[in-house]
Design an enzyme around this catalytic site. Structure first.
Site, PDB file in Angstrom:
ATOM      1  N   HIS A 198       0.848  -1.207   0.000  1.00 29.35           N
ATOM      2  CA  HIS A 198       0.000   0.000   0.000  1.00 29.35           C
ATOM      3  C   HIS A 198       0.885   1.259   0.000  1.00 29.35           C
ATOM      4  CE1 HIS A 198      -3.126  -2.629   2.243  1.00 29.35           C
ATOM      5  NE2 HIS A 198      -3.617  -2.404   1.034  1.00 29.35           N
ATOM      6  N   LYS A 242     -17.611  -5.998   8.091  1.00 31.44           N
ATOM      7  CA  LYS A 242     -16.366  -6.750   8.300  1.00 31.44           C
ATOM      8  C   LYS A 242     -15.930  -6.619   9.760  1.00 31.44           C
ATOM      9  CE  LYS A 242     -13.752  -6.854   3.955  1.00 31.44           C
ATOM     10  NZ  LYS A 242     -12.545  -6.351   3.293  1.00 31.44           N
ATOM     11  N   ARG A 298      -1.891  -6.004  -8.482  1.00 29.10           N
ATOM     12  CA  ARG A 298      -0.784  -6.931  -8.228  1.00 29.10           C
ATOM     13  C   ARG A 298      -0.714  -8.039  -9.269  1.00 29.10           C
ATOM     14  NH1 ARG A 298      -2.971  -8.035  -2.340  1.00 29.10           N
ATOM     15  NH2 ARG A 298      -4.764  -8.039  -3.716  1.00 29.10           N
ATOM     16  N   SER A 322      -2.998  -7.505   3.025  1.00 28.76           N
ATOM     17  CA  SER A 322      -3.247  -7.434   4.475  1.00 28.76           C
ATOM     18  C   SER A 322      -3.591  -8.815   5.010  1.00 28.76           C
ATOM     19  CB  SER A 322      -4.397  -6.462   4.755  1.00 28.76           C
ATOM     20  OG  SER A 322      -4.092  -5.183   4.280  1.00 28.76           O
TER      21      SER A 322
HETATM   22  O1  PNS Z   1      -8.856  -2.683   0.397  1.00 23.86           O
HETATM   23  P1  PNS Z   1     -10.070  -3.217  -0.291  1.00 23.86           P
HETATM   24  O2  PNS Z   1     -10.931  -3.999   0.693  1.00 23.86           O
HETATM   25  O3  PNS Z   1      -9.731  -4.017  -1.522  1.00 23.86           O
HETATM   26  O4  PNS Z   1     -10.929  -1.950  -0.784  1.00 23.86           O
HETATM   27  C1  PNS Z   1     -12.161  -2.120  -1.461  1.00 23.86           C
HETATM   28  C2  PNS Z   1     -12.920  -0.772  -1.576  1.00 23.86           C
HETATM   29  C3  PNS Z   1     -13.053  -0.134  -0.224  1.00 23.86           C
HETATM   30  C4  PNS Z   1     -12.140   0.160  -2.490  1.00 23.86           C
HETATM   31  C5  PNS Z   1     -14.317  -1.080  -2.196  1.00 23.86           C
HETATM   32  O5  PNS Z   1     -14.920  -2.129  -1.497  1.00 23.86           O
HETATM   33  C6  PNS Z   1     -15.233   0.126  -2.182  1.00 23.86           C
HETATM   34  O6  PNS Z   1     -15.039   1.068  -2.932  1.00 23.86           O
HETATM   35  N1  PNS Z   1     -16.238   0.095  -1.285  1.00 23.86           N
HETATM   36  C7  PNS Z   1     -17.187   1.182  -1.091  1.00 23.86           C
HETATM   37  C8  PNS Z   1     -18.552   0.852  -1.680  1.00 23.86           C
HETATM   38  C9  PNS Z   1     -18.601   1.174  -3.156  1.00 23.86           C
HETATM   39  O7  PNS Z   1     -18.325   2.269  -3.584  1.00 23.86           O
HETATM   40  N2  PNS Z   1     -18.980   0.170  -3.984  1.00 23.86           N
HETATM   41  C10 PNS Z   1     -19.081   0.354  -5.415  1.00 23.86           C
HETATM   42  C11 PNS Z   1     -17.837  -0.109  -6.144  1.00 23.86           C
HETATM   43  S1  PNS Z   1     -17.897  -1.875  -6.326  1.00 23.86           S
END
Ligand code: PNS
Length: 189
Positions: free
Chosen positions: A16, A40, A89, A127
């Site tokens: 990150h 979560k 990645r 993570s």
């Molecule tokens: O670190 P992560 O868990 O891969 O991050 C995922 C994240 C937070 C970027 C994604 O789940 C997100 O944008 N969540 C907010 C809800 C949202 O906007 N959903 C629409 C896009 S699928």
């Protein structure tokens, strides 16, 4: 141009940090945005993660750390960001990330997703991998910033310090046998 770098960051890893550092050279401002996700059960609370990311990025003057809930595009609009920054990645990431980018495009045509290829040395890192290693007593000193490694060991009730299997010059090695000061209370995991 303002970019937001959204994620769970539970915890932030060197992968990150690599994206944040490189993003901070490309954009005027990078906002690292921690999702407050009630679905979560995290290892670290949102305030703990915010503090960890602030400490890890304090050398980057154009990086801000914040939390949000709801849709990422709404948060991006609220912060006047034009870009959602994400790291890629592997091919497996690409499928998920492309779907997310397309979904976000249907919600807002104003916001572009920009992907940075994660540096090679972090292409395996997540993570979840960090938590799995720590849960089974392994060292994560080479995977996360030093202060965050200490927080992780405390969560899993490890003795301090853990022997590091990999010696890298870039990451300061822990030599003291004294316990570090408590920053967060212990959690049952
Ligand atoms: O670190 P992560 O868990 O891969 O991050 C995922 C994240 C937070 C970027 C994604 O789940 C997100 O944008 N969540 C907010 C809800 C949202 O906007 N959903 C629409 C896009 S699928």
């Amino acid at each position: 141009m303002i970019a937001i770098y959204p994620g769970s960051f539970d915890p932030i890893t060197l992968g990150h940090l690599d994206i944040i550092q490189r993003g901070s050279r490309l954009f005027d401002e990078v906002i690292v945005a921690v999702l407050r996700n009630p679905n979560k059960v995290p290892l670290f609370s949102v305030p703990q993660r915010l503090e960890q990311i602030r400490l890890a990025t304090k050398h980057l003057s154009n990086v801000e750390v914040d939390s949000f809930d709801g849709l990422t595009v709404n948060y991006a609009q609220q912060r006047k960001a034009q870009v959602i920054l994400r790291g890629l990645r592997a091919i497996s990431d690409f499928e998920v990330e492309l779907q997310m980018a397309h979904t976000n495009k249907t919600l807002s045509t104003q916001i572009e997703t920009v992907f940075l290829a994660t540096s090679n040395e972090y292409s395996f890192l997540s993570s979840s991998v960090v938590k799995e290693i720590a849960r089974f007593g392994g060292s994560v000193d080479h995977l996360v910033p030093p202060l965050i490694a200490l927080d992780i060991y405390k969560c899993y009730n490890h003795k301090y310090p853990i022997a590091t299997p990999i010696a890298t010059e870039a990451i300061p090695q822990i030599t003291s046998t004294e316990s570090p000061p408590e920053r967060f209370p212990k959690q049952e995991v």
